[in-house]
Design a protein around this motif. Structure first.
Motif, PDB file in Angstrom:
ATOM      1  N   ARG A  85       0.848  -1.190   0.000  1.00  0.00           N
ATOM      2  CA  ARG A  85       0.000   0.000   0.000  1.00  0.00           C
ATOM      3  C   ARG A  85       0.889   1.246   0.000  1.00  0.00           C
ATOM      4  N   VAL A 115       1.060   8.049  -8.774  1.00  0.00           N
ATOM      5  CA  VAL A 115      -0.227   7.812  -8.126  1.00  0.00           C
ATOM      6  C   VAL A 115      -0.091   6.585  -7.216  1.00  0.00           C
ATOM      7  N   ARG A 116      -0.604   6.693  -5.993  1.00  0.00           N
ATOM      8  CA  ARG A 116      -0.564   5.557  -5.074  1.00  0.00           C
ATOM      9  C   ARG A 116      -1.316   4.374  -5.665  1.00  0.00           C
ATOM     10  N   GLU A 171      -3.130   2.034  -4.534  1.00  0.00           N
ATOM     11  CA  GLU A 171      -4.504   1.778  -4.103  1.00  0.00           C
ATOM     12  C   GLU A 171      -5.489   2.784  -4.700  1.00  0.00           C
ATOM     13  N   LYS A 172      -4.970   3.853  -5.347  1.00  0.00           N
ATOM     14  CA  LYS A 172      -5.824   4.848  -5.990  1.00  0.00           C
ATOM     15  C   LYS A 172      -5.950   4.626  -7.502  1.00  0.00           C
ATOM     16  N   VAL A 173      -5.223   3.651  -8.021  1.00  0.00           N
ATOM     17  CA  VAL A 173      -5.291   3.358  -9.457  1.00  0.00           C
ATOM     18  C   VAL A 173      -6.635   2.711  -9.773  1.00  0.00           C
ATOM     19  N   PHE A 174      -7.225   3.037 -10.942  1.00  0.00           N
ATOM     20  CA  PHE A 174      -8.512   2.473 -11.317  1.00  0.00           C
ATOM     21  C   PHE A 174      -8.481   2.034 -12.780  1.00  0.00           C
ATOM     22  N   SER A 194      -6.539  -6.681  -5.606  1.00  0.00           N
ATOM     23  CA  SER A 194      -6.183  -6.456  -4.211  1.00  0.00           C
ATOM     24  C   SER A 194      -6.364  -7.773  -3.460  1.00  0.00           C
ATOM     25  N   TYR A 254      -1.628  -4.908  -3.447  1.00  0.00           N
ATOM     26  CA  TYR A 254      -2.312  -4.353  -4.617  1.00  0.00           C
ATOM     27  C   TYR A 254      -1.532  -4.638  -5.895  1.00  0.00           C
TER      28      TYR A 254
END
Length: 274
Positions: free
Chosen positions: A147, A158-159, A161-164, A188, A250
């Motif tokens: 994380r 970009v962190r 866990e914020k990737v989409f 995840s 992740y």
């Protein structure tokens, strides 16, 4: 299924071993990883510290010594200390919840490369009843990123866990040139409290933290690398196995032929490729 030993009330640790004998070994969720030469001293230190703390819990230490056929009162070798540590981690995976004159348990068993959930109860004398056995599932280790790992994108880091899905990120093409693409999949994986990660430091100052068997860009698991090896154009200077303090790892899959991306500036390969 009921397993009924003879004898008086057992210690908490002895009860857990009775449960293990009846229901199976708990899954340790791939932790701790195989010890590498670079982290062996740290692993020994962790094991020795845990064994020292066990001195204040004689019933648990006695149960573990009996399990491992270690003569009580004798100094432990490094190998014995590590074995005791692993047994302690195993016992910590099983929680006994008191209910009247019995204790209930529910945990995940690892057997023959697969896992299944079990539920049941035990008396204070170690009479174990397995009430429910869940369906078998293929065992997969968490092989993803920590994380907070920064992923390279056209608009900046970009962190993870914020990737989409659909987000623009950088990958490499078939000629290993950096190109922008979009994210096809994200993943995840929940990990246990004993999961450990590898932090790899490079000669140019970069470092990355990931699960031990996460692949480098060429597909080699990170745990197979050693100090002095090359990783993404630099020399590995340090490899440390460390506790992981988050509950998930992740990963992401960029579109393209290579499945690669930059994590904290280091080129790795996705684990989400078909």
């Amino acid at each position: 299924m009921t397993v009924a030993p003879s004898g008086a009330a057992l210690s908490n640790a002895a009860l857990k071993y009775a449960v293990i004998d009846a229901a199976g070994d708990p899954s340790l969720d791939c932790g701790p990883p195989v010890v590498s030469s670079d982290s062996e001293a740290k692993q020994r230190a962790d094991a020795n510290a845990a064994v020292t703390q066990l001195g204040s819990d004689p019933p648990t230490l006695s149960a573990i010594e009996g399990r491992l056929h270690i003569t009580p009162g004798t100094p432990f070798t490094d190998s014995q200390a590590t074995s005791i540590y692993l047994e302690l981690l195993k016992l910590q995976k099983i929680q006994l919840a008191p209910s009247g004159t019995t204790f209930h348990f529910s945990y995940r068993v690892l057997a023959q490369g697969a896992t299944h959930d079990v539920q049941g109860s035990t008396t204070t004398a170690g009479t174990v009843t397995v009430d429910k056995v869940g369906p078998s599932q293929v065992f997969r280790c968490p092989i993803c990123l920590a994380r907070g790992t920064l992923i390279a994108t056209p608009v900046g880091p970009v962190r993870v866990e914020k990737v989409f899905v659909g987000m623009a990120v950088y990958t490499t093409d078939a000629r290993m040139k950096r190109v922008a693409t979009t994210v096809l999949r994200i993943g995840s994986t929940r990990v246990s409290s004993i999961h450990r990660m590898l932090t790899i430091g490079l000669s140019d100052g970069r470092s990355v933290t990931a699960s031990p068997n996460h692949p480098a860009a060429g597909g080699t698991p990170l745990e197979s690398l050693h100090a002095g090896d090359s990783l993404d154009g630099a020399v590995i200077t340090t490899i440390a196995s460390e506790p992981y303090h988050a509950d998930r790892t992740y990963d992401l899959l960029p579109a393209g032929s290579t499945g690669t991306y930059w994590a904290d500036g280091v080129l790795l390969r996705s684990t989400l490729r078909d």
